[in-house]
Design a protein around this motif. Sequence first.
Motif, PDB file in Angstrom:
ATOM      1  N   VAL A  78       0.857  -1.184   0.000  1.00 47.69           N
ATOM      2  CA  VAL A  78       0.000   0.000   0.000  1.00 47.69           C
ATOM      3  C   VAL A  78       0.897   1.239   0.000  1.00 47.69           C
ATOM      4  CG1 VAL A  78      -1.763   1.295   1.270  1.00 47.69           C
ATOM      5  CG2 VAL A  78      -1.795  -1.223   1.307  1.00 47.69           C
ATOM      6  N   ILE A  79       0.542   2.191  -0.852  1.00 51.48           N
ATOM      7  CA  ILE A  79       1.253   3.480  -0.886  1.00 51.48           C
ATOM      8  C   ILE A  79       0.257   4.556  -0.466  1.00 51.48           C
ATOM      9  CG2 ILE A  79       2.439   5.171  -2.357  1.00 51.48           C
ATOM     10  CD1 ILE A  79       3.156   2.794  -4.247  1.00 51.48           C
ATOM     11  N   VAL A  80       0.594   5.328   0.540  1.00 53.94           N
ATOM     12  CA  VAL A  80      -0.272   6.439   0.964  1.00 53.94           C
ATOM     13  C   VAL A  80       0.376   7.743   0.504  1.00 53.94           C
ATOM     14  CG1 VAL A  80      -1.264   7.684   2.933  1.00 53.94           C
ATOM     15  CG2 VAL A  80      -1.201   5.170   2.940  1.00 53.94           C
ATOM     16  N   ILE A  81      -0.361   8.470  -0.330  1.00 53.60           N
ATOM     17  CA  ILE A  81       0.137   9.778  -0.774  1.00 53.60           C
ATOM     18  C   ILE A  81      -0.582  10.836   0.050  1.00 53.60           C
ATOM     19  CG2 ILE A  81       0.375  11.386  -2.710  1.00 53.60           C
ATOM     20  CD1 ILE A  81       0.242   8.993  -4.618  1.00 53.60           C
ATOM     21  N   SER A  82       0.133  11.420   1.016  1.00 58.20           N
ATOM     22  CA  SER A  82      -0.516  12.388   1.901  1.00 58.20           C
ATOM     23  C   SER A  82      -0.096  13.800   1.526  1.00 58.20           C
ATOM     24  CB  SER A  82      -0.185  12.075   3.358  1.00 58.20           C
ATOM     25  OG  SER A  82       1.190  12.213   3.579  1.00 58.20           O
ATOM     26  N   SER A  83      -0.871  14.761   2.024  1.00 53.38           N
ATOM     27  CA  SER A  83      -0.640  16.164   1.683  1.00 53.38           C
ATOM     28  C   SER A  83      -0.104  16.929   2.876  1.00 53.38           C
ATOM     29  CB  SER A  83      -1.954  16.821   1.243  1.00 53.38           C
ATOM     30  OG  SER A  83      -2.395  16.276   0.026  1.00 53.38           O
ATOM     31  N   GLY A  84       1.015  17.603   2.642  1.00 53.10           N
ATOM     32  CA  GLY A  84       1.520  18.560   3.631  1.00 53.10           C
ATOM     33  C   GLY A  84       1.277  19.935   3.046  1.00 53.10           C
ATOM     34  N   GLY A  85       0.002  20.262   2.944  1.00 50.01           N
ATOM     35  CA  GLY A  85      -0.400  21.523   2.319  1.00 50.01           C
ATOM     36  C   GLY A  85      -1.002  21.309   0.945  1.00 50.01           C
ATOM     37  N   ALA A  91       5.205  20.202  -0.986  1.00 44.06           N
ATOM     38  CA  ALA A  91       5.906  21.063  -1.948  1.00 44.06           C
ATOM     39  C   ALA A  91       6.169  22.459  -1.380  1.00 44.06           C
ATOM     40  CB  ALA A  91       5.129  21.137  -3.254  1.00 44.06           C
ATOM     41  N   PHE A  92       5.121  23.105  -0.901  1.00 41.20           N
ATOM     42  CA  PHE A  92       5.343  24.408  -0.261  1.00 41.20           C
ATOM     43  C   PHE A  92       5.040  24.352   1.236  1.00 41.20           C
ATOM     44  CE2 PHE A  92       0.940  24.321  -1.433  1.00 41.20           C
ATOM     45  CZ  PHE A  92       0.309  24.911  -0.350  1.00 41.20           C
ATOM     46  N   GLY A  93       4.143  23.413   1.614  1.00 38.98           N
ATOM     47  CA  GLY A  93       3.678  23.356   2.999  1.00 38.98           C
ATOM     48  C   GLY A  93       4.761  22.977   3.992  1.00 38.98           C
ATOM     49  N   ALA A  94       5.869  22.408   3.495  1.00 33.51           N
ATOM     50  CA  ALA A  94       6.978  22.057   4.387  1.00 33.51           C
ATOM     51  C   ALA A  94       7.485  23.287   5.135  1.00 33.51           C
ATOM     52  CB  ALA A  94       8.124  21.441   3.585  1.00 33.51           C
ATOM     53  N   PHE A  95       7.314  24.452   4.507  1.00 32.13           N
ATOM     54  CA  PHE A  95       7.876  25.671   5.107  1.00 32.13           C
ATOM     55  C   PHE A  95       7.112  26.128   6.344  1.00 32.13           C
ATOM     56  CE2 PHE A  95      11.395  26.841   2.405  1.00 32.13           C
ATOM     57  CZ  PHE A  95      11.214  25.934   1.364  1.00 32.13           C
ATOM     58  N   ALA A  96       5.968  25.490   6.626  1.00 32.34           N
ATOM     59  CA  ALA A  96       5.287  25.756   7.901  1.00 32.34           C
ATOM     60  C   ALA A  96       6.232  25.417   9.047  1.00 32.34           C
ATOM     61  CB  ALA A  96       4.007  24.934   7.998  1.00 32.34           C
ATOM     62  N   ALA A  97       7.170  24.499   8.789  1.00 36.79           N
ATOM     63  CA  ALA A  97       8.134  24.105   9.826  1.00 36.79           C
ATOM     64  C   ALA A  97       9.047  25.261  10.233  1.00 36.79           C
ATOM     65  CB  ALA A  97       8.977  22.922   9.344  1.00 36.79           C
ATOM     66  N   CYS A  98       9.120  26.308   9.399  1.00 35.39           N
ATOM     67  CA  CYS A  98       9.966  27.464   9.739  1.00 35.39           C
ATOM     68  C   CYS A  98       9.301  28.362  10.766  1.00 35.39           C
ATOM     69  CB  CYS A  98      10.252  28.302   8.489  1.00 35.39           C
ATOM     70  SG  CYS A  98      11.110  27.407   7.210  1.00 35.39           S
ATOM     71  N   SER A 108       9.012   9.107   2.428  1.00 41.39           N
ATOM     72  CA  SER A 108       9.527  10.067   1.442  1.00 41.39           C
ATOM     73  C   SER A 108       8.754  11.374   1.518  1.00 41.39           C
ATOM     74  CB  SER A 108       9.446   9.485   0.027  1.00 41.39           C
ATOM     75  OG  SER A 108       8.121   9.114  -0.295  1.00 41.39           O
ATOM     76  N   ILE A 109       9.457  12.460   1.193  1.00 47.30           N
ATOM     77  CA  ILE A 109       8.868  13.804   1.280  1.00 47.30           C
ATOM     78  C   ILE A 109       9.294  14.608   0.046  1.00 47.30           C
ATOM     79  CG2 ILE A 109       8.735  15.949   2.631  1.00 47.30           C
ATOM     80  CD1 ILE A 109       9.535  14.361   5.125  1.00 47.30           C
ATOM     81  N   THR A 110       8.326  15.336  -0.502  1.00 50.40           N
ATOM     82  CA  THR A 110       8.585  16.237  -1.631  1.00 50.40           C
ATOM     83  C   THR A 110       8.608  17.681  -1.150  1.00 50.40           C
ATOM     84  OG1 THR A 110       7.643  14.845  -3.372  1.00 50.40           O
ATOM     85  CG2 THR A 110       7.440  17.223  -3.683  1.00 50.40           C
ATOM     86  N   VAL A 111       9.646  18.429  -1.534  1.00 47.05           N
ATOM     87  CA  VAL A 111       9.720  19.857  -1.202  1.00 47.05           C
ATOM     88  C   VAL A 111      10.172  20.642  -2.438  1.00 47.05           C
ATOM     89  CG1 VAL A 111      10.771  21.624   0.275  1.00 47.05           C
ATOM     90  CG2 VAL A 111      10.380  19.336   1.203  1.00 47.05           C
ATOM     91  N   ASP A 112       9.413  21.664  -2.774  1.00 46.96           N
ATOM     92  CA  ASP A 112       9.792  22.531  -3.889  1.00 46.96           C
ATOM     93  C   ASP A 112      10.734  23.611  -3.385  1.00 46.96           C
ATOM     94  OD1 ASP A 112       9.379  22.668  -6.625  1.00 46.96           O
ATOM     95  OD2 ASP A 112       7.208  22.895  -6.414  1.00 46.96           O
ATOM     96  N   CYS A 113      11.728  23.965  -4.182  1.00 45.74           N
ATOM     97  CA  CYS A 113      12.601  25.078  -3.810  1.00 45.74           C
ATOM     98  C   CYS A 113      12.252  26.342  -4.595  1.00 45.74           C
ATOM     99  CB  CYS A 113      14.061  24.705  -4.025  1.00 45.74           C
ATOM    100  SG  CYS A 113      14.554  23.305  -2.993  1.00 45.74           S
ATOM    101  N   HIS A 114      11.661  26.194  -5.784  1.00 47.83           N
ATOM    102  CA  HIS A 114      11.317  27.398  -6.558  1.00 47.83           C
ATOM    103  C   HIS A 114      10.001  28.026  -6.095  1.00 47.83           C
ATOM    104  CE1 HIS A 114      10.048  24.195  -9.734  1.00 47.83           C
ATOM    105  NE2 HIS A 114       9.015  24.436  -8.962  1.00 47.83           N
TER     106      HIS A 114
END
Length: 480
Positions: free
Chosen positions: A235-242, A271-278, A294-300
């Motif tokens: 099973v693969i769970v694709i969750s949203s961090g924003g 992608a962008f929601g990771a920055f809530a950690a700041c 695994s985690i996806t983060v956009d830099c642009h």
Amino acid sequence: MTTVLQRDAENIGTLTELVQRYSSEYLQRLDAVPTDNAESLLPPLSLPEAGWGAASVVKYIQEKMQPLFVASPGGRYWGYVTGGVTPAALLGDWIVSTIDQNTQSLNGPGDMSALVEQQTITMIRELFELPAHFRGGFVTGATMSNFTCLAVARQWSGTKAGRDVAREGLSQVFGDALQSPIILSATPHSSALKSLSMLGLGSSNVVVVQKPMGREAMDIQDVERHLAANEGKSVIVISSGGTVNTVDYDDMLALRELHQKYSFWWHIDAAFGAFAACSPAHKHLLEGWEEADSITVDCHKWLNVPYDSAIFLVHESHAPLQMQTFQNSNAPYLGNPADNFSYLNFVPENSRRFRALPAWCTLVAYGKEGYREIVERNIALAQNLGERINSSTMFALQAPVRLNMVCFSVKDANGNVLEKDALMRFLDTLNHRGRVFMTPTLYNGVWCLRAALVNWQTQQKDLDIAWSELTQVYQEFVAS
Ligand SMILES: *Cc1c(COP(=O)(O)O)cnc(C)c1O
């Protein structure tokens, strides 16, 4: 060498100064560049027999292309999720092309770019206070990051059946449909679905998890029902961090608990929601995410480096699976992958630009404090816009302002929400004025405008301009 090329080589000093001057003039008047542009026709041009030389090329860009530019790196470009470019990131990006390193392995001459890439990943982990067990690398955007993470998840699914998808192929491993991974998600970003298409897993094969009323996040009990029903399968769970409409977060603490109880690949698109950690006031939204696979983060986007830049973070225990997935088999000249870690066998691309450098530059130049300030300012401004909308009779919030996005509808003179066509006309009028740019969305059956604030330059004055634009367009629009 042709004389044109020879002349350019000799004049490299003058030419770089030309571009330096052009860039600095452009950026200093960026505020006056429209955020939208009715002009969209590039004059036709065919390949010249004898080239023009670099100086004429720059002149052509300035005269013929520039009128078509939009101020997307500026403080009032609120469409999609569009970051700008910090000064240090810009300088870093120039240097990338100047030194033209090919980021591949960590073991040979000229490999400093790969070392810097690892150092940058470490700094991003530190920015987000993520543990050291993540390995990461740079790709072109969150789409490719989702692709990379889900490709490793696919490989992991194969191993559950004792098979190697990368070598054997999908039909050999998953030929029996019963073996295909079960993919659970509530509100996946379109790029996660695109990644499933590219991976041969099929974008329509997502099992859509229920959502609590008024939310884009997963109903955790429903997730658990699916996990319990599929025990023994992969099973693969694709969750949203924003999420992109309302910045909703799946319940990371609950997912962490499920992850300890059931076996599944847990991917987070942050992608962008990771920055809530700041932001100390918002980092609770991500609490528990450190246990993801695994985690996806956009830099642009919120890191504000130029396109095209994103990272993936994959738990180090999956490194062998990742190496299998992106292996350059049959290429002895690339060295023995088992001996040495190499990005060549860790990411989808082989040759790559030194993409980490602009991120490294901006992180070192502005530090943790710099990013906390940018993120908190964007959030505060979004909340301010939300409050203005809430107390106006012209607009209506369609979702709470959870972080940095405002999702709202426009009302007509009778207080009814504008339908699609009227809303699009309102938005076109707003955008064509060129002072603020937004994009539409359909949320909960209501057509909305979206303002996404991730640009380092956005200030209170931008919000005031945007608000005055919104109210002026409203008055013209509803009056007419
Ligand atoms: C922007 C975004 C993506 C896709 O990112 P690209 O950089 O355009 O490839 C994926 N997921 C989320 C949540 C996003 O906001």
